[in-house]
Write a protein that holds these residues in place. Structure first.
Motif, short mmCIF file in Angstrom:
data_model
loop_
_atom_site.label_atom_id
_atom_site.label_comp_id
_atom_site.label_asym_id
_atom_site.label_seq_id
_atom_site.Cartn_x
_atom_site.Cartn_y
_atom_site.Cartn_z
N ALA A 119 -35.36 1.79 43.38
CA ALA A 119 -35.49 0.33 43.47
C ALA A 119 -36.47 -0.18 42.41
CB ALA A 119 -35.96 -0.07 44.87
N MET A 120 -37.57 0.54 42.21
CA MET A 120 -38.54 0.14 41.19
C MET A 120 -37.90 0.15 39.81
SD MET A 120 -40.51 1.65 38.60
CE MET A 120 -40.79 3.36 39.09
N LEU A 121 -37.08 1.19 39.53
CA LEU A 121 -36.43 1.30 38.23
C LEU A 121 -35.36 0.22 38.05
CD1 LEU A 121 -36.17 5.19 38.10
CD2 LEU A 121 -37.62 3.76 36.64
N VAL A 122 -34.66 -0.13 39.13
CA VAL A 122 -33.70 -1.23 39.07
C VAL A 122 -34.40 -2.52 38.68
CG1 VAL A 122 -32.24 -2.74 40.49
CG2 VAL A 122 -32.00 -0.26 40.67
N LYS A 123 -35.52 -2.79 39.33
CA LYS A 123 -36.27 -4.01 39.04
C LYS A 123 -36.82 -3.98 37.62
CE LYS A 123 -39.60 -7.14 41.13
NZ LYS A 123 -38.56 -8.15 41.43
N LEU A 139 -34.49 -10.01 42.69
CA LEU A 139 -34.93 -11.37 43.01
C LEU A 139 -36.28 -11.41 43.72
CD1 LEU A 139 -31.53 -12.83 44.26
CD2 LEU A 139 -32.77 -13.54 42.20
N LEU A 140 -36.59 -10.36 44.50
CA LEU A 140 -37.79 -10.37 45.34
C LEU A 140 -38.80 -9.33 44.87
CD1 LEU A 140 -36.23 -10.57 48.93
CD2 LEU A 140 -37.25 -12.44 47.63
N PRO A 141 -40.05 -9.49 45.23
CA PRO A 141 -41.02 -8.40 45.04
C PRO A 141 -40.57 -7.17 45.83
CG PRO A 141 -42.15 -10.46 45.50
CD PRO A 141 -40.70 -10.71 45.75
N GLU A 196 -47.22 -18.84 45.99
CA GLU A 196 -48.08 -17.72 46.36
C GLU A 196 -47.98 -17.45 47.85
OE1 GLU A 196 -50.44 -14.56 45.88
OE2 GLU A 196 -49.67 -15.86 44.29
N GLY A 197 -47.67 -16.20 48.17
CA GLY A 197 -47.60 -15.80 49.57
C GLY A 197 -46.28 -16.14 50.22
N LEU A 198 -45.34 -16.75 49.48
CA LEU A 198 -44.05 -17.12 50.05
C LEU A 198 -42.95 -16.32 49.39
CD1 LEU A 198 -44.51 -20.99 50.22
CD2 LEU A 198 -44.78 -19.33 52.06
N VAL A 199 -41.82 -16.19 50.10
CA VAL A 199 -40.69 -15.43 49.61
C VAL A 199 -39.58 -16.40 49.22
CG1 VAL A 199 -38.91 -13.75 50.24
CG2 VAL A 199 -41.26 -13.40 50.99
N ASP A 200 -39.01 -16.20 48.06
CA ASP A 200 -37.90 -17.02 47.59
C ASP A 200 -36.78 -17.01 48.64
OD1 ASP A 200 -35.84 -18.24 46.24
OD2 ASP A 200 -35.45 -16.55 44.91
N PRO A 201 -36.40 -18.17 49.19
CA PRO A 201 -35.40 -18.20 50.26
C PRO A 201 -34.05 -17.67 49.82
CG PRO A 201 -35.92 -20.43 49.51
CD PRO A 201 -36.93 -19.53 48.89
N PHE A 202 -33.65 -17.91 48.55
CA PHE A 202 -32.38 -17.37 48.07
C PHE A 202 -32.43 -15.85 48.04
CE2 PHE A 202 -29.64 -15.92 44.54
CZ PHE A 202 -28.41 -16.34 45.04
N GLY A 203 -33.53 -15.30 47.52
CA GLY A 203 -33.69 -13.85 47.49
C GLY A 203 -33.71 -13.26 48.89
N ALA A 204 -34.38 -13.95 49.83
CA ALA A 204 -34.42 -13.48 51.21
C ALA A 204 -33.02 -13.48 51.81
CB ALA A 204 -35.36 -14.35 52.04
N GLY A 205 -32.23 -14.51 51.49
CA GLY A 205 -30.85 -14.55 51.98
C GLY A 205 -30.02 -13.40 51.44
N VAL A 206 -30.19 -13.10 50.15
CA VAL A 206 -29.48 -11.96 49.54
C VAL A 206 -29.88 -10.66 50.23
CG1 VAL A 206 -29.26 -10.60 47.42
CG2 VAL A 206 -29.13 -13.09 47.32
N ALA A 207 -31.19 -10.50 50.51
CA ALA A 207 -31.68 -9.29 51.16
C ALA A 207 -31.13 -9.15 52.57
CB ALA A 207 -33.21 -9.30 51.19
N TYR A 222 -45.72 0.68 44.08
CA TYR A 222 -45.02 0.37 42.83
C TYR A 222 -45.21 -1.09 42.44
CZ TYR A 222 -42.47 4.84 42.54
OH TYR A 222 -42.13 6.16 42.41
N GLY A 223 -45.15 -1.96 43.45
CA GLY A 223 -45.33 -3.38 43.17
C GLY A 223 -46.68 -3.67 42.53
#
Length: 313
Positions: free
Chosen positions: A28-32, A97-99, A155-166, A263-264
């Motif tokens: 996953a780290m390498l994909v990102k 899309l996400l951390p 800061e401290g929030l998750v992208d809603p589109f990325g969360a939906g994809v996840a 990794y993050g």
């Protein structure tokens, strides 16, 4: 390895599953990392499947196990491949899309979707423990993503589109698990892995003329390493399920959050927000509750079957 049942070796199984979690987190780290270098998602998926196909085929040939991939259920493999390929795009998309830590934590919702699917697909009765776990798990997702509490990407929030994809990725992982469970009743483990990559590699190759581009040597090294990590994870996962109970060794998957967090921070210089440490424990606790309840139900069914079974004369 064939489809026979190996002698249980729980410590080996746990070690293999820990290695699987670490390998998947590294992939996953390498994909990102490849995504940050401009590599297209479709190209990443192609190389992941193509290199895995070559690796698995070579390994089977070396072990003299190519015959284990013979199948009379090519249609079932085709359906698994279609869902699996779609799932890969969403899983990789969520990672891009996400951390890493947040994407990993949301991926732990797959067991909750499995409970919901068991109700819809199999009309299974779900008791208060598993429904409670589902509610607890999605409460953890809400705490983690904090919808409505600020601008996406703040800061401290998750992208809603990325969360939906996840979340869609986790749903597809749960759905695919039922397909693999069905295939496991008649197919050798290597057959399931082989046909997945054999059927999807030509499909993903169709996108290459539109997405393939030249890369520097360092980027190619990242792509190849990512693909080999995917192949290795498939091998480790298959081996872990031969030597241990899935209900126990699956708990080791939660260690991938530790790798994703490290990794993050070390690779992407991204410290997880406080919401991760509040939401992730709720998600993990819910997953543990489902695993515990499934084990209790399995024991109850086994005892009931033993009572019904007539005694030998």
């Amino acid at each position: 390895m064939d489809g026979s049942i190996a002698r249980p070796r729980p410590m080996l199984a746990l070690g293999l599953r820990l290695a699987t979690a670490a390998t998947l987190a590294t992939m996953a780290m390498l994909v990102k990392l490849a995504g940050t270098r401009g590599v297209h998602l479709a190209e990443l998926v192609f190389w992941r499947q193509a290199i895995t196909l070559v690796t698995i085929t070579a390994l089977l040939a070396m072990l003299g196990k190519l015959a284990t991939v013979r199948t009379n259920r090519i249609g079932a493999h085709g359906r698994r491949a279609a869902y699996g390929l779609t799932g890969m795009f969403f899983v990789y998309g969520a990672v891009i899309l996400l951390p890493l830590a947040e994407a990993t934590a949301i991926s732990f919702t797959a067991p909750f979707f499995a409970v919901l699917l068991s109700v819809v697909l199999f009309k299974e009765r779900v008791g208060r423990y598993r429904w409670g776990a589902v509610v607890l798990g999605f409460a953890g997702v809400l705490v983690l993503t904090q919808p409505g509490f600020g601008l996406a990407g703040g800061e401290g929030l998750v992208d809603p589109f990325g969360a939906g994809v996840a979340l869609i990725a986790a749903f597809l992982v749960a759905l695919i698990s039922f397909q693999i469970q069905d295939l496991n009743t008649t197919e050798a483990p290597w057959s399931i892995v082989f046909w997945f990559v054999a059927l999807t590699t030509p499909v993903t190759a169709l996108a290459l003329p539109f997405v393939l581009q030249p890369h520097p040597a360092e980027t190619w090294a990242i792509i190849v390493a990512m693909a080999f990590c995917g192949a290795l994870a498939q091998i480790l996962l298959t081996a872990s399920l031969r030597f241990g109970s899935a209900g126990v060794i699956l708990l080791m998957d939660y260690t991938s959050l530790l790798w994703a967090t490290w990794y993050g921070a070390s690779v992407f210089d991204r410290t997880p927000p406080a919401s991760l440490w509040l939401g992730a424990p709720l998600i993990i606790a819910a997953g543990l509750l489902i695993a515990w309840r499934e084990r209790q139900l399995a024991r109850t069914k086994a005892r009931a079957a033993a009572i019904r079974e007539p005694h030998a004369p």
